[in-house]
Design a protein around this motif. Structure first.
Motif, mmCIF file in Angstrom:
data_model
loop_
_atom_site.group_PDB
_atom_site.id
_atom_site.type_symbol
_atom_site.label_atom_id
_atom_site.label_comp_id
_atom_site.label_asym_id
_atom_site.label_seq_id
_atom_site.Cartn_x
_atom_site.Cartn_y
_atom_site.Cartn_z
ATOM 1 N N LEU A 1 -73.819 -9.111 -27.859
ATOM 2 C CA LEU A 1 -73.785 -7.742 -27.347
ATOM 3 C C LEU A 1 -72.362 -7.269 -27.051
ATOM 4 O O LEU A 1 -71.987 -6.145 -27.381
ATOM 5 N N LEU A 2 -71.557 -8.129 -26.437
ATOM 6 C CA LEU A 2 -70.223 -7.712 -26.001
ATOM 7 C C LEU A 2 -69.148 -7.918 -27.069
ATOM 8 O O LEU A 2 -68.131 -7.230 -27.051
ATOM 9 N N ASP B 1 -67.357 0.601 -21.916
ATOM 10 C CA ASP B 1 -68.320 0.413 -22.995
ATOM 11 C C ASP B 1 -69.135 -0.864 -22.774
ATOM 12 O O ASP B 1 -70.355 -0.869 -22.934
ATOM 13 N N ALA B 2 -68.461 -1.940 -22.375
ATOM 14 C CA ALA B 2 -69.152 -3.210 -22.141
ATOM 15 C C ALA B 2 -70.148 -3.099 -20.989
ATOM 16 O O ALA B 2 -71.288 -3.566 -21.099
ATOM 17 N N LYS C 1 -65.121 -7.533 -26.790
ATOM 18 C CA LYS C 1 -64.794 -7.130 -25.418
ATOM 19 C C LYS C 1 -64.896 -8.313 -24.453
ATOM 20 O O LYS C 1 -64.464 -8.238 -23.320
ATOM 21 N N THR D 1 -71.560 -0.367 -19.836
ATOM 22 C CA THR D 1 -72.649 0.528 -20.248
ATOM 23 C C THR D 1 -73.645 -0.222 -21.117
ATOM 24 O O THR D 1 -74.863 -0.043 -20.974
ATOM 25 N N ARG D 2 -73.154 -1.079 -21.998
ATOM 26 C CA ARG D 2 -74.051 -1.904 -22.826
ATOM 27 C C ARG D 2 -74.870 -2.852 -21.962
ATOM 28 O O ARG D 2 -76.052 -3.075 -22.223
ATOM 29 N N LEU D 3 -74.236 -3.426 -20.954
ATOM 30 C CA LEU D 3 -74.976 -4.324 -20.061
ATOM 31 C C LEU D 3 -76.087 -3.581 -19.329
ATOM 32 O O LEU D 3 -77.168 -4.127 -19.123
ATOM 33 N N ARG D 4 -75.833 -2.343 -18.957
ATOM 34 C CA ARG D 4 -76.861 -1.558 -18.269
ATOM 35 C C ARG D 4 -77.956 -1.110 -19.229
ATOM 36 O O ARG D 4 -79.146 -1.319 -18.976
ATOM 37 N N ASP D 5 -77.570 -0.512 -20.353
ATOM 38 C CA ASP D 5 -78.545 0.126 -21.238
ATOM 39 C C ASP D 5 -79.252 -0.841 -22.179
ATOM 40 O O ASP D 5 -80.452 -0.711 -22.415
ATOM 41 N N THR D 6 -78.517 -1.804 -22.723
ATOM 42 C CA THR D 6 -79.099 -2.697 -23.723
ATOM 43 C C THR D 6 -79.608 -3.998 -23.117
ATOM 44 O O THR D 6 -80.691 -4.457 -23.456
ATOM 45 N N ALA D 7 -78.828 -4.599 -22.209
ATOM 46 C CA ALA D 7 -79.213 -5.888 -21.628
ATOM 47 C C ALA D 7 -80.131 -5.733 -20.418
ATOM 48 O O ALA D 7 -80.689 -6.721 -19.942
#
Length: 196
Positions: free
Chosen positions: A15-16, A41-42, A19, A44-50
């Protein structure tokens, strides 16, 4: 639990991507080190995707005296403690500020609104500036306070003291008048102490 952390480690590595600066497992929790350049960005990915929808804590760290001064690397970091209620897992994310003289990171208040006061606290106590914060000002110390009291190089007695001046009928600030001294406790032993 180890299988869950292995799966989480694999998932976060994908996912990261670039980064990600590092990852370690300690005390049954995973700590991820993210590069400051792509932090928003990292996160936000942790919140939305993970699925880490909650930021439960944010704290500043001064590594200047870490490991008895053997630390090599950036001095200041922010550690985010994230929680995924859906997956019942916690994650620690560490991001180092690039400049030791003027530590600065981006604000995450647009990602987690709960970061507002935590960022103000890290600013107040460590001097870490959060760009994009809606109201970055002191939260625990007085507005006239000089310095950052949680930094390892901050003097134990501070820089200034305040007192009430009866002649001026107001509170005044002045340089610290306390002489630094070392207090060594005196040990008093009785001959028969601990014997029946």
């Amino acid at each position: 639990m180890a299988a869950d952390l292995t799966a989480l480690r694999t998932s976060l590595t994908g996912l990261l991507g670039d980064k990600l600066a590092g990852m370690e497992e300690r005390l049954g929790e995973l700590t991820v080190v993210v590069k400051a350049a792509g932090m928003l960005d990292a996160l936000t990915r942790l919140r939305d995707t993970a699925g880490f929808e909650q930021m439960i804590d944010l704290c500043g760290v001064d590594y200047s005296a870490y490991g008895d001064g053997a630390w090599e690397g950036q001095r200041f970091a922010i550690v985010y403690h994230l929680l995924s209620v859906a997956h019942n897992v916690r994650l620690r994310v560490r991001i180092f500020a690039g400049d030791d003289d003027f530590p600065m990171l981006e604000s995450v208040t647009d990602i987690w609104s709960s970061a507002n006061w935590y960022e103000r606290e890290a600013f107040d106590l460590y001097g870490i500036v959060f760009t994009g914060h809606p109201d970055l000002r002191r939260i625990l110390t007085d507005y006239g306070f000089v310095g950052s009291p949680f930094r390892k190089d901050f003097p134990l007695s501070g820089h200034v003291e305040m007192r009430y001046d009866p002649e001026q009928q107001r509170v005044v600030y002045q340089p610290v008048s306390i002489e630094p001294r070392e207090v060594t406790p005196r040990i008093v032993r009785e001959e028969n102490y601990g014997r029946n």
